[in-house]
Write a protein that holds these residues in place. Sequence first.
Motif, PDB file in Angstrom:
ATOM      1  N   VAL A   1      39.053  -4.296   8.484  1.00  0.00           N
ATOM      2  CA  VAL A   1      38.307  -3.989   7.266  1.00  0.00           C
ATOM      3  C   VAL A   1      37.738  -2.574   7.386  1.00  0.00           C
ATOM      4  CG1 VAL A   1      36.524  -4.815   5.686  1.00  0.00           C
ATOM      5  CG2 VAL A   1      37.700  -6.446   7.156  1.00  0.00           C
ATOM      6  N   PRO A   2      38.495  -1.547   6.969  1.00  0.00           N
ATOM      7  CA  PRO A   2      38.048  -0.156   7.120  1.00  0.00           C
ATOM      8  C   PRO A   2      36.727   0.157   6.420  1.00  0.00           C
ATOM      9  CG  PRO A   2      40.368  -0.224   6.506  1.00  0.00           C
ATOM     10  CD  PRO A   2      39.839  -1.628   6.414  1.00  0.00           C
ATOM     11  N   ALA A   3      36.373  -0.586   5.373  1.00  0.00           N
ATOM     12  CA  ALA A   3      35.119  -0.326   4.654  1.00  0.00           C
ATOM     13  C   ALA A   3      33.899  -0.520   5.552  1.00  0.00           C
ATOM     14  CB  ALA A   3      35.015  -1.227   3.432  1.00  0.00           C
ATOM     15  N   LEU A   4      34.057  -1.230   6.666  1.00  0.00           N
ATOM     16  CA  LEU A   4      32.924  -1.459   7.562  1.00  0.00           C
ATOM     17  C   LEU A   4      32.516  -0.188   8.299  1.00  0.00           C
ATOM     18  CD1 LEU A   4      33.832  -4.954   9.028  1.00  0.00           C
ATOM     19  CD2 LEU A   4      32.370  -4.389   7.079  1.00  0.00           C
ATOM     20  N   ARG A   5      33.388   0.819   8.284  1.00  0.00           N
ATOM     21  CA  ARG A   5      33.092   2.093   8.929  1.00  0.00           C
ATOM     22  C   ARG A   5      31.907   2.785   8.264  1.00  0.00           C
ATOM     23  NH1 ARG A   5      37.914   5.084   7.882  1.00  0.00           N
ATOM     24  NH2 ARG A   5      38.919   3.204   8.584  1.00  0.00           N
ATOM     25  N   ASP A   6      31.783   2.673   6.936  1.00  0.00           N
ATOM     26  CA  ASP A   6      30.779   3.409   6.175  1.00  0.00           C
ATOM     27  C   ASP A   6      29.711   2.522   5.560  1.00  0.00           C
ATOM     28  OD1 ASP A   6      32.269   5.776   6.634  1.00  0.00           O
ATOM     29  OD2 ASP A   6      33.606   5.228   4.978  1.00  0.00           O
ATOM     30  N   ASN A   7      29.710   1.240   5.908  1.00  0.00           N
ATOM     31  CA  ASN A   7      28.766   0.310   5.303  1.00  0.00           C
ATOM     32  C   ASN A   7      28.192  -0.628   6.354  1.00  0.00           C
ATOM     33  OD1 ASN A   7      29.116   0.640   2.198  1.00  0.00           O
ATOM     34  ND2 ASN A   7      31.188   0.650   3.026  1.00  0.00           N
ATOM     35  N   LEU A   8      27.025  -1.173   6.049  1.00  0.00           N
ATOM     36  CA  LEU A   8      26.396  -2.180   6.896  1.00  0.00           C
ATOM     37  C   LEU A   8      26.754  -3.551   6.346  1.00  0.00           C
ATOM     38  CD1 LEU A   8      22.856  -0.551   7.003  1.00  0.00           C
ATOM     39  CD2 LEU A   8      24.601  -0.460   8.792  1.00  0.00           C
ATOM     40  N   VAL A   9      27.030  -4.510   7.210  1.00  0.00           N
ATOM     41  CA  VAL A   9      27.304  -5.881   6.768  1.00  0.00           C
ATOM     42  C   VAL A   9      25.964  -6.568   6.569  1.00  0.00           C
ATOM     43  CG1 VAL A   9      28.361  -8.088   7.349  1.00  0.00           C
ATOM     44  CG2 VAL A   9      29.487  -5.967   8.035  1.00  0.00           C
ATOM     45  N   ALA A  10      25.692  -6.945   5.325  1.00  0.00           N
ATOM     46  CA  ALA A  10      24.434  -7.601   5.002  1.00  0.00           C
ATOM     47  C   ALA A  10      24.593  -9.119   4.963  1.00  0.00           C
ATOM     48  CB  ALA A  10      23.905  -7.095   3.666  1.00  0.00           C
ATOM     49  N   GLY A  11      25.792  -9.589   4.717  1.00  0.00           N
ATOM     50  CA  GLY A  11      26.024 -11.027   4.659  1.00  0.00           C
ATOM     51  C   GLY A  11      27.408 -11.320   4.111  1.00  0.00           C
ATOM     52  N   ALA A  12      27.652 -12.598   3.882  1.00  0.00           N
ATOM     53  CA  ALA A  12      28.931 -13.044   3.341  1.00  0.00           C
ATOM     54  C   ALA A  12      28.660 -14.192   2.376  1.00  0.00           C
ATOM     55  CB  ALA A  12      29.846 -13.503   4.471  1.00  0.00           C
ATOM     56  N   ALA A  13      29.437 -14.221   1.298  1.00  0.00           N
ATOM     57  CA  ALA A  13      29.282 -15.282   0.307  1.00  0.00           C
ATOM     58  C   ALA A  13      30.631 -15.579  -0.322  1.00  0.00           C
ATOM     59  CB  ALA A  13      28.275 -14.870  -0.768  1.00  0.00           C
ATOM     60  N   ASP A  14      31.067 -16.822  -0.260  1.00  0.00           N
ATOM     61  CA  ASP A  14      32.293 -17.280  -0.908  1.00  0.00           C
ATOM     62  C   ASP A  14      33.505 -16.444  -0.523  1.00  0.00           C
ATOM     63  OD1 ASP A  14      33.741 -19.046  -2.484  1.00  0.00           O
ATOM     64  OD2 ASP A  14      33.402 -17.916  -4.325  1.00  0.00           O
ATOM     65  N   GLY A  15      33.604 -16.068   0.760  1.00  0.00           N
ATOM     66  CA  GLY A  15      34.727 -15.293   1.244  1.00  0.00           C
ATOM     67  C   GLY A  15      34.605 -13.801   1.022  1.00  0.00           C
ATOM     68  N   LEU A  16      33.586 -13.377   0.287  1.00  0.00           N
ATOM     69  CA  LEU A  16      33.351 -11.963   0.032  1.00  0.00           C
ATOM     70  C   LEU A  16      32.303 -11.449   1.002  1.00  0.00           C
ATOM     71  CD1 LEU A  16      33.149 -12.194  -3.855  1.00  0.00           C
ATOM     72  CD2 LEU A  16      35.110 -11.472  -2.490  1.00  0.00           C
ATOM     73  N   LEU A  17      32.320 -10.146   1.284  1.00  0.00           N
ATOM     74  CA  LEU A  17      31.323  -9.541   2.157  1.00  0.00           C
ATOM     75  C   LEU A  17      30.318  -8.771   1.312  1.00  0.00           C
ATOM     76  CD1 LEU A  17      33.494  -8.114   5.079  1.00  0.00           C
ATOM     77  CD2 LEU A  17      32.493 -10.383   4.822  1.00  0.00           C
ATOM     78  N   VAL A  18      29.048  -8.970   1.604  1.00  0.00           N
ATOM     79  CA  VAL A  18      27.988  -8.206   0.966  1.00  0.00           C
ATOM     80  C   VAL A  18      27.662  -7.067   1.918  1.00  0.00           C
ATOM     81  CG1 VAL A  18      25.633  -8.250   0.062  1.00  0.00           C
ATOM     82  CG2 VAL A  18      27.119 -10.260  -0.203  1.00  0.00           C
ATOM     83  N   LEU A  19      27.824  -5.848   1.418  1.00  0.00           N
ATOM     84  CA  LEU A  19      27.628  -4.659   2.227  1.00  0.00           C
ATOM     85  C   LEU A  19      26.523  -3.800   1.634  1.00  0.00           C
ATOM     86  CD1 LEU A  19      31.383  -3.618   2.622  1.00  0.00           C
ATOM     87  CD2 LEU A  19      30.039  -5.052   4.165  1.00  0.00           C
ATOM     88  N   ALA A  20      26.026  -2.876   2.442  1.00  0.00           N
ATOM     89  CA  ALA A  20      25.062  -1.877   1.989  1.00  0.00           C
ATOM     90  C   ALA A  20      25.515  -0.525   2.515  1.00  0.00           C
ATOM     91  CB  ALA A  20      23.667  -2.210   2.507  1.00  0.00           C
TER      92      ALA A  20
END
Length: 186
Positions: free
Chosen positions: A119-138
Amino acid sequence: MKMKEGGDWSSEWRRPHGSTKLGGLSMVPEWDSLPPELVQAVADRVLSTTGGVDAYMDMRAVCSTWRSAVAKPSPFAAVAGLRFRPRHWVMLDLQPDGLNDESRLFLHVPTGRFRRLHVPALRDNLVAGAADGLLVLADMYPPHLARVLNPFTGDMLHFPAALPRHFTFTSVKGGSHPTLVLLRWG
């Protein structure tokens, strides 16, 4: 088929090592020769199954013919649309595994299937949580604007609101007006 004494297969029936032909017929599947209508029908059926978005995206990777027959969802549909929602997928490791900060392990609860996704988007974002298979990022930097990512398609919805510092519950509602619900206690 003829058998040699001792139970071994006759050498006259053995396929030569490295050969892709058997009796003049090619043993290499010609996936790109399937009619686009058939590929699309199979893709629609796969997508209608619970958690089928991973197999749908895998179908797009088979060959260029399939990629053109199996449309990639729009970024909005990939996150807000229920058809492409990775239903029943749970992210098991919120923290990086030390080997790859962009990789996370997912479990499909009904089948027990595991997928490790890059998941390349994790390089520029913080993982805040997960819901229904989706990732909540900041966003990595203040004001930490909220994002919702479909890890199977790589598509992301951007919200104009910042994530609160501490929250305990996350929900993502799809449809024509996607909603990110965050509850904060105390």
